[in-house]
Design an enzyme around this catalytic site. Structure first.
Site, PDB file in Angstrom:
ATOM      1  N   GLU A 162     -18.025  57.549  44.209  1.00  0.00           N
ATOM      2  CA  GLU A 162     -18.630  57.436  45.471  1.00  0.00           C
ATOM      3  C   GLU A 162     -19.110  55.848  45.721  1.00  0.00           C
ATOM      4  O   GLU A 162     -18.799  54.985  46.586  1.00  0.00           O
ATOM      5  CB  GLU A 162     -20.003  58.219  45.933  1.00  0.00           C
ATOM      6  CG  GLU A 162     -19.779  59.592  46.036  1.00  0.00           C
ATOM      7  CD  GLU A 162     -18.592  59.907  46.706  1.00  0.00           C
ATOM      8  OE1 GLU A 162     -18.140  59.414  47.808  1.00  0.00           O
ATOM      9  OE2 GLU A 162     -17.891  61.202  46.601  1.00  0.00           O
ATOM     10  N   HIS A 203     -16.108  53.658  46.315  1.00  0.00           N
ATOM     11  CA  HIS A 203     -15.600  53.443  47.500  1.00  0.00           C
ATOM     12  C   HIS A 203     -16.355  52.267  48.217  1.00  0.00           C
ATOM     13  O   HIS A 203     -15.566  51.592  48.985  1.00  0.00           O
ATOM     14  CB  HIS A 203     -16.013  54.771  48.510  1.00  0.00           C
ATOM     15  CG  HIS A 203     -14.877  55.805  48.271  1.00  0.00           C
ATOM     16  ND1 HIS A 203     -13.645  55.866  48.515  1.00  0.00           N
ATOM     17  CD2 HIS A 203     -15.130  57.365  47.779  1.00  0.00           C
ATOM     18  CE1 HIS A 203     -13.211  56.946  48.355  1.00  0.00           C
ATOM     19  NE2 HIS A 203     -13.986  57.823  47.900  1.00  0.00           N
ATOM     20  N   HIS A 227      -6.573  62.654  49.167  1.00  0.00           N
ATOM     21  CA  HIS A 227      -6.844  63.154  47.832  1.00  0.00           C
ATOM     22  C   HIS A 227      -5.894  63.555  47.090  1.00  0.00           C
ATOM     23  O   HIS A 227      -6.139  63.724  45.801  1.00  0.00           O
ATOM     24  CB  HIS A 227      -8.076  64.225  47.952  1.00  0.00           C
ATOM     25  CG  HIS A 227      -9.387  63.641  48.401  1.00  0.00           C
ATOM     26  ND1 HIS A 227      -9.576  63.900  49.883  1.00  0.00           N
ATOM     27  CD2 HIS A 227     -10.605  63.411  48.195  1.00  0.00           C
ATOM     28  CE1 HIS A 227     -10.678  63.519  50.300  1.00  0.00           C
ATOM     29  NE2 HIS A 227     -11.341  63.144  49.249  1.00  0.00           N
TER      30      HIS A 227
END
Length: 539
Positions: A354, A357, A441
């Site tokens: 995360e 990102h 993904h």
């Protein structure tokens, strides 16, 4: 499990795990010496310097002051202007300046570029588009309200509470010929409970929908697997909080099953953390710290935006929310508690995924759709693995598996496999012309595969007790060059050569340029990068 703040950090393990590493991707070749030593002086020269926040701010300010001259040098049109967004300086004096573009005062989406200037004054440029930025006029035939309605209609990924913010007029240059367009941000909630910030691009002349790009980037993981760990906390009066003063004041909050706001900052009386609701907070806080340290110690990056400022984490999001996500608008990571609110998704690799990102948003800004979206997701997976290896945590050892602790499939299998992505039943092992049509993904598969091959090579092997068997598109045998070098090459490509519109072909060029900078154009490492791309059908 009772993690606490006083446990010593095992830097020796980290040093062994990542010797001057940098950001992910490197593989091997069929010929040449896999054990050849790199030119250490060259590698050091192409490594980014760790700038203080003040130095970085001054560098960006100086670049902005020179934008008119830079635009003239690049041959931009009279209505085009540059906006300096980031500056990276290599040890050898090379400067990489990342710019956004405007046209007649309007933002140009897909117009970003990076200027690379050597100490000699020689310049090269990497552009998101080679098209000439020009539109017939800036008066829109389609009204703002009509664009807003069209965006709401197009927002199929948000199934509740949709609201459209006032559209802004832009020049859309990410695909095809640049056109005048409206960008509308539609907020709401996706079907799995994840917030949605869907950017919808509408042609200002025809009303046709040109593109969609989700700004909330999701990932998966687990929690309660790191054992007793050190935590960065801050004391105020007689109470401690999960505020990490040594890492940009990163904070961790309890949302208490809510889905909005910041929540309540975790506090504790004795600075001994764990048990109950604290456990998820401990894991998220620890994962954020490990990722921060990895970027700083291995890659020379001072926080997500390279400005020394921490983000924040929110845990216990929603009810039965089986996911985690990065949200650039709040500059934060958010974690659900999983099915039945039984297992918070807060493992090391999830935190790294995360936070990465955020790094991607601050650098290449890869669009979260099509092939660029797959590269965005792969970058987060790549760094997730790199951080896990770097951490040296005996309770969650490094591997090339993504989400291996969450058991979301119910049978002990991970979410994604980097050695052979198709083992998850949906990801692709190799590039094809249809790759951009699938979920990001899964279109991440070939880049994940590239990273594994570059790091470890093809064929069967066991690493940290995990068995791998990585195939190649053409049946070739690939010899890995090591995870450390692979990571350096991917990071340099991400931060200095990739742009918002990069596809797999551009990623190949970017990593070859990075390998040239770090190791030389005829090096074993360069040849390995080329071979690894060929092994996943990118030529």
């Amino acid at each position: 499990m009772r993690p606490h703040a006083s446990s010593p950090r095992k830097k020796t393990i980290r040093a062994a795990a990542f010797v001057a590493s940098a950001a992910m991707v490197v593989i091997g070749i069929q010929t040449g010496s896999a054990n050849a030593q790199p030119d250490s002086s060259r590698e050091a020269g192409a490594t980014a310097l760790l700038l203080t926040p003040a130095e970085r701010t001054a560098s960006i300010k100086a670049a902005q002051a020179d934008t008119s001259a830079q635009a003239d040098h690049l041959g931009l049109g009279a209505k085009e202007k540059l906006v300096a967004r980031d500056v990276i300086k290599d040890a050898d004096g090379t400067v990489h300046t990342r710019y956004e573009r405007t046209y007649d005062g309007l933002p140009v989406l897909g117009g970003d570029l990076v200027v690379h200037e050597k100490p000699s004054g020689a310049r090269t440029v990497t552009k998101a588009t080679s098209a000439k930025i020009a539109v017939a006029g800036t008066d829109a035939a389609v009204s703002s309200s009509a664009a807003s309605k069209a965006a709401l209609k197009a927002a199929t990924s948000a199934d509740s509470g949709e609201k459209a913010k006032s559209p802004r007029k832009v020049v859309w240059a990410a695909t095809g010929k640049p056109v005048l367009a409206w960008e509308t941000v539609v907020t709401g909630t996706q079907k799995d409970g994840t917030p949605s910030e869907l950017h919808v691009i509408t042609d200002a002349a025809t009303g046709k929908r040109l593109a969609e790009n989700e700004a909330v980037h999701t990932g998966t993981g687990t929690s309660k697997y790191s054992g007793t760990v050190p935590l960065g906390t801050t004391k105020s009066g007689s109470t401690y909080s999960l505020t990490d003063g040594t890492r940009g004041s990163h904070k961790t909050y309890d949302l208490n099953q809510g889905s909005s706001g910041t929540g309540t900052l975790f506090t504790d009386a004795d600075d001994v953390w764990g048990g109950g609701r604290q456990t998820a907070g401990v894991d998220a806080h620890y994962g954020a710290a490990e990722t921060w340290d990895f970027y700083k110690e291995v890659l020379g990056r001072n926080g997500i935006k390279n400005n020394g400022v921490g983000s924040y984490s929110r845990v216990h999001y929603g009810n039965n929310y089986v996911n985690a996500f990065w949200q650039d608008s709040c500059f934060c990571m958010t974690y659900g508690d999983g099915s039945g609110n039984a297992n918070a998704l807060t493992s090391i690799d999830v935190a790294a995924h995360e936070m990465t990102h955020g790094v991607t948003a601050a650098t290449a800004k890869l669009n979260y759709s099509g092939e660029s979206g797959g590269l965005n997701e792969a970058t987060s997976d790549i760094f997730a693995s790199a951080v896990e290896f770097y951490s040296g945590n005996s309770s969650d050892v490094g591997d090339y598996l993504i989400g291996e602790k969450i058991n979301i499939n119910g049978d002990g299998t991970p979410l994604r496999y980097q050695d052979k992505p198709s083992k998850d039943g949906a990801s692709r092992d190799y590039w094809s012309s249809t790759l951009g049509n699938i979920d990001v993904h899964y279109s991440s598969g070939p880049a994940n595969h590239f990273y594994y091959l570059l790091s470890e090579g093809s064929g069967a092997k066991t690493i940290n007790g995990v068995s791998y068997n990585s195939p190649t598109y053409d049946g070739s045998t690939v010899t890995g060059i090591g995870r450390d070098k692979a990571t350096k090459i991917w990071y340099k490509a991400l931060t200095t050569y990739l742009t918002s519109t990069s596809k797999y072909a551009q990623a190949r060029t970017a990593t070859l340029s990075a390998a040239t900078d770090l190791y030389g154009a005829n090096s074993t490492e360069y040849k390995a990068v080329a071979a690894a791309w060929t092994a996943i059908n990118v030529k």
